[in-house]
Design an enzyme around this catalytic site. Structure first.
Site, PDB file in Angstrom:
ATOM      1  N   ASP A  30      -8.404  -3.155  -5.976  1.00  0.00           N
ATOM      2  CA  ASP A  30      -8.160  -4.151  -4.931  1.00  0.00           C
ATOM      3  C   ASP A  30      -7.267  -3.542  -3.845  1.00  0.00           C
ATOM      4  O   ASP A  30      -6.124  -3.149  -4.129  1.00  0.00           O
ATOM      5  CB  ASP A  30      -7.492  -5.374  -5.554  1.00  0.00           C
ATOM      6  CG  ASP A  30      -7.576  -6.613  -4.676  1.00  0.00           C
ATOM      7  OD1 ASP A  30      -8.151  -6.519  -3.571  1.00  0.00           O
ATOM      8  OD2 ASP A  30      -7.077  -7.663  -5.090  1.00  0.00           O
ATOM      9  N   ASP A  31      -7.785  -3.458  -2.637  1.00  0.00           N
ATOM     10  CA  ASP A  31      -7.016  -2.969  -1.475  1.00  0.00           C
ATOM     11  C   ASP A  31      -6.615  -1.495  -1.595  1.00  0.00           C
ATOM     12  O   ASP A  31      -5.581  -1.085  -1.061  1.00  0.00           O
ATOM     13  CB  ASP A  31      -5.744  -3.798  -1.258  1.00  0.00           C
ATOM     14  CG  ASP A  31      -6.018  -5.155  -0.626  1.00  0.00           C
ATOM     15  OD1 ASP A  31      -7.197  -5.538  -0.539  1.00  0.00           O
ATOM     16  OD2 ASP A  31      -5.052  -5.830  -0.237  1.00  0.00           O
ATOM     17  N   CYS A  70     -11.815  -9.035   0.844  1.00  0.00           N
ATOM     18  CA  CYS A  70     -12.191  -9.143  -0.566  1.00  0.00           C
ATOM     19  C   CYS A  70     -13.485  -9.902  -0.839  1.00  0.00           C
ATOM     20  O   CYS A  70     -14.413  -9.373  -1.455  1.00  0.00           O
ATOM     21  CB  CYS A  70     -11.070  -9.831  -1.340  1.00  0.00           C
ATOM     22  SG  CYS A  70      -9.417  -9.201  -1.014  1.00  0.00           S
ATOM     23  N   LYS A 124      -9.966  -9.994 -11.171  1.00  0.00           N
ATOM     24  CA  LYS A 124     -10.055 -10.831  -9.976  1.00  0.00           C
ATOM     25  C   LYS A 124     -11.506 -11.223  -9.676  1.00  0.00           C
ATOM     26  O   LYS A 124     -12.363 -10.377  -9.518  1.00  0.00           O
ATOM     27  CB  LYS A 124      -9.461 -10.066  -8.791  1.00  0.00           C
ATOM     28  CG  LYS A 124      -9.597 -10.770  -7.452  1.00  0.00           C
ATOM     29  CD  LYS A 124      -8.866  -9.999  -6.379  1.00  0.00           C
ATOM     30  CE  LYS A 124      -9.186 -10.502  -4.977  1.00  0.00           C
ATOM     31  NZ  LYS A 124      -8.405  -9.802  -3.942  1.00  0.00           N
ATOM     32  N   HIS A 126     -12.593 -14.263  -7.185  1.00  0.00           N
ATOM     33  CA  HIS A 126     -12.527 -14.501  -5.737  1.00  0.00           C
ATOM     34  C   HIS A 126     -13.880 -14.826  -5.106  1.00  0.00           C
ATOM     35  O   HIS A 126     -14.136 -14.514  -3.942  1.00  0.00           O
ATOM     36  CB  HIS A 126     -11.892 -13.287  -5.031  1.00  0.00           C
ATOM     37  CG  HIS A 126     -11.133 -13.678  -3.789  1.00  0.00           C
ATOM     38  ND1 HIS A 126     -10.757 -12.790  -2.817  1.00  0.00           N
ATOM     39  CD2 HIS A 126     -10.686 -14.893  -3.364  1.00  0.00           C
ATOM     40  CE1 HIS A 126     -10.122 -13.406  -1.850  1.00  0.00           C
ATOM     41  NE2 HIS A 126     -10.058 -14.693  -2.168  1.00  0.00           N
ATOM     42  N   HIS A 219      -3.217  -4.304  -5.009  1.00  0.00           N
ATOM     43  CA  HIS A 219      -2.865  -5.382  -4.080  1.00  0.00           C
ATOM     44  C   HIS A 219      -1.400  -5.781  -4.264  1.00  0.00           C
ATOM     45  O   HIS A 219      -0.901  -5.845  -5.380  1.00  0.00           O
ATOM     46  CB  HIS A 219      -3.777  -6.581  -4.355  1.00  0.00           C
ATOM     47  CG  HIS A 219      -3.895  -7.572  -3.244  1.00  0.00           C
ATOM     48  ND1 HIS A 219      -2.814  -8.262  -2.731  1.00  0.00           N
ATOM     49  CD2 HIS A 219      -4.977  -8.008  -2.537  1.00  0.00           C
ATOM     50  CE1 HIS A 219      -3.224  -9.082  -1.775  1.00  0.00           C
ATOM     51  NE2 HIS A 219      -4.539  -8.948  -1.635  1.00  0.00           N
ATOM     52  N   ASP A 292     -12.563  -2.539  -2.964  1.00  0.00           N
ATOM     53  CA  ASP A 292     -13.288  -3.621  -2.286  1.00  0.00           C
ATOM     54  C   ASP A 292     -13.153  -3.558  -0.773  1.00  0.00           C
ATOM     55  O   ASP A 292     -13.995  -4.078  -0.038  1.00  0.00           O
ATOM     56  CB  ASP A 292     -12.826  -4.990  -2.804  1.00  0.00           C
ATOM     57  CG  ASP A 292     -11.335  -5.252  -2.583  1.00  0.00           C
ATOM     58  OD1 ASP A 292     -10.584  -4.300  -2.284  1.00  0.00           O
ATOM     59  OD2 ASP A 292     -10.919  -6.424  -2.700  1.00  0.00           O
ATOM     60  N   ASN A 293     -12.066  -2.944  -0.279  1.00  0.00           N
ATOM     61  CA  ASN A 293     -11.866  -2.810   1.171  1.00  0.00           C
ATOM     62  C   ASN A 293     -10.779  -1.769   1.394  1.00  0.00           C
ATOM     63  O   ASN A 293     -10.188  -1.247   0.443  1.00  0.00           O
ATOM     64  CB  ASN A 293     -11.467  -4.144   1.814  1.00  0.00           C
ATOM     65  CG  ASN A 293     -10.399  -4.910   1.069  1.00  0.00           C
ATOM     66  OD1 ASN A 293     -10.649  -5.960   0.485  1.00  0.00           O
ATOM     67  ND2 ASN A 293      -9.181  -4.377   1.060  1.00  0.00           N
ATOM     68  N   LYS A 310      -7.119  -2.919   6.456  1.00  0.00           N
ATOM     69  CA  LYS A 310      -7.866  -4.008   5.840  1.00  0.00           C
ATOM     70  C   LYS A 310      -8.026  -5.163   6.823  1.00  0.00           C
ATOM     71  O   LYS A 310      -7.086  -5.554   7.500  1.00  0.00           O
ATOM     72  CB  LYS A 310      -7.135  -4.497   4.593  1.00  0.00           C
ATOM     73  CG  LYS A 310      -7.727  -5.753   3.971  1.00  0.00           C
ATOM     74  CD  LYS A 310      -6.874  -6.264   2.823  1.00  0.00           C
ATOM     75  CE  LYS A 310      -7.421  -7.588   2.276  1.00  0.00           C
ATOM     76  NZ  LYS A 310      -6.595  -8.092   1.158  1.00  0.00           N
TER      77      LYS A 310
END
Length: 549
Positions: A30-31, A70, A124, A126, A219, A292-293, A310
């Site tokens: 994540d991130d 996300c 996660k 989302h 994250h 994811d990003n 992001k």
């Protein structure tokens, strides 16, 4: 971890044999910013020894693109379709807003379940939780434990936007309920690691396994509430030598916390892969890694020298690290740096082909993703010649116009066409060399998708082969070849827009959510009954877990 060596056995003997279905372990960070591992000249390369080893013995995707935030990325991964096609091109799932992955979409987990796979998800989600119909175990996964929203505190599991409420549930095909394990306050990376290890150890090897391990790391926030871990990740979570190296080599307190979070995730991944080996199934497993990003500057993430953070459609917001590792990969392919364009939606058809899963999309739900098996393993041409980053259009309550305020970006194998904002947050370069020592004082966050009051809406054309860091805008060049390249990219837009699905939902939330959560010991759970959903239920989506609290 010990990297397993493959033989020169032809990959086709494995992938085409109906009796042998490889396991899939898909790990999503994540991130995690671009160039976070495997690059000796980046500040955090020493924090990822396991990712470095796995990627160098697998296939590295050099031109890999996720999404800018996300929810669109996760939707695209699980459906094989662009966010614009799904109707998730804009906005992110929020705690009390009734919106999620449309029920008409077919997920990768549903495909693999139909092919005899045991499917588990950790971490996660989302992609919607207002109704039990939107939970992971109503979308193809047989079990799920994790967080439903976009961020959470690592120890308390409380939601940063609504700190009274905890975001951590567990579910199977029959029931969902707040997580009640004694380990709920364990640091989430450790918790997901241990759960993944248990899933693998308990797995019945007579069936193939699909494990979707969606880490909360890296994250932010790295601290917790009420003075708990107010200084962030404890130094005794990692070895003293690595801690000293982070303190000496990584600038900025948030960046240092990011590096510690990344190191702990890497260690967890190493333990998961080691468990696959001791279980005796690594030889028939594909381990796939992606973010994811792009990294969020305000959360310690850096994507430099790529431009943007992001939330932006500049390269730094969307281009991320990804690789595939498996002993099934022929030895001749180890360390291959695959430079073909690869979008996160491509994993859906690629994994289906790797597992010999037959999927025929319904009319009107054609895939945007393409399988790369033939080019990855058989030296065939890259199947993708263009790629849509995103296209902000068909969104309730917003009047988007690509010439005034509607950002989009699309590229081919050389050029990238983009209309978007140029501002201090959206289009800046965040290089590690530019970080102040105390980055906790910097208020810059991730770039918002819509930025009407900050910056100038600008038209861009970049030559990404010769200018990968987007420094030279060629949009107004009079060169005939460049103008032709620009027009070819514009010509691609009507086709992607023709598949667009409109976003229709209540931006203002549902107060009933807070009543339901209070009745569930202040845990975030579904708060709209399935009968209350507008438009009825698709005939194939009648199965969902019940509230068993």
């Amino acid at each position: 971890i010990t990297v397993k060596k493959s033989t020169d056995l032809l990959f086709s003997n494995i992938s085409k044999n109906q009796a042998i279905k490889p396991n899939i372990v898909f790990i999503l960070a994540d991130d995690m910013g671009w160039n976070s591992f495997g690059s000796s000249n980046f500040d955090t390369d020493f924090t990822t020894p396991n990712l470095n080893k796995l990627s160098s013995n697998g296939i590295i995707l050099k031109n890999y693109y996720a999404q800018e935030v996300c929810t669109p990325a996760r939707a695209s991964l699980l459906t094989g379709r662009y966010p614009l096609s799904i109707g998730m091109q804009y906005f992110m799932v929020q705690s009390a807003i009734p919106w999620g992955l449309p029920l008409q979409e077919t997920t990768l987990a549903e495909c693999l379940t139909s092919n005899g796979y045991t499917t588990h998800m950790l971490g996660k989600w989302h992609l919607g939780h207002h109704s039990p119909l939107h939970l992971p175990t109503a979308r193809g996964f047989q079990t799920f434990t994790g967080m439903l929203n976009g961020e959470s505190f690592y120890w308390s599991k409380r939601n940063p936007d609504h700190t009274q409420y905890k975001d951590f549930i567990t579910s199977d095909k029959n029931c969902y309920y707040p997580y009640s394990g004694d380990d709920i306050h364990e640091y989430s990376t450790f918790l997901y690691r241990d759960m993944a290890i248990k899933i693998i150890n308990d797995h019945d090897t007579s069936q193939p396994l699909f494990l979707y391990l969606s880490f909360q790391a890296v994250h932010d926030p790295f601290i917790d509430l009420n003075g708990i871990h107010s200084d962030g990740i404890p130094s005794d979570y990692i070895s003293s030598s690595i801690y000293k190296k982070i303190m000496n080599n990584v600038k900025g307190e948030k960046r240092q916390q990011y590096a510690m979070s990344q190191y702990l995730m890497d260690e967890a991944i190493g333990e998961v892969v080691k468990t696959l080996e001791t279980k005796g199934i690594l030889d028939n497993t594909f381990v796939i890694f992606s973010s994811d990003n792009g990294g969020c500057f305000g959360g310690g993430g850096k994507n430099g020298p790529l431009r943007g953070t992001k939330g932006s459609l500049f390269e730094g917001g969307v281009k991320v690290d990804s690789f595939m590792y498996s002993p099934l990969i022929p030895k001749s392919k180890h360390g291959l740096v695959y430079d073909g364009l690869f979008h996160i939606s491509d994993w859906f058809p690629t994994i289906n082909e790797l597992t010999n899963t037959n999927f025929i999309p319904l009319t009107g739900f054609d895939l945007d993703g393409v399988s790369h098996v033939s080019s990855l393993f058989y030296n065939q041409p890259n199947p993708r010649q263009s790629l849509l980053y995103n296209y902000y259009d068909q969104v309730d309550l917003y009047s988007f116009n690509i010439w005034k305020n509607g950002s989009f970006a699309i590229r081919d194998e050389q050029y990238k066409l983009m209309h978007t904002f140029d501002s201090s947050t959206y289009g800046a370069w965040y290089n590690t060399d530019e970080i102040i020592d105390d980055d906790l004082t910097d208020e810059t966050r991730c770039a918002p998708q819509l930025q009407l009051n900050d910056g100038v809406f600008t038209y861009y054309l970049f030559d990404l082969i010769n200018d990968p860091f987007e420094k030279i805008n060629l949009y107004y060049s009079t060169d005939t070849n460049i103008q032709t390249a620009k027009e070819k990219l514009y010509d691609l837009l009507p086709n992607v827009l023709s598949k667009a699905t409109r976003i229709n939902f209540n931006f203002f939330g549902n107060r009933e959510a807070f009543v339901v959560w209070a009745d569930h010991d202040d845990f975030i759970v579904p708060y709209i009954k399935e009968d209350d959903l507008k438009g009825g239920l698709p005939p194939t989506k009648k199965s969902y877990p019940k509230d068993c609290y």
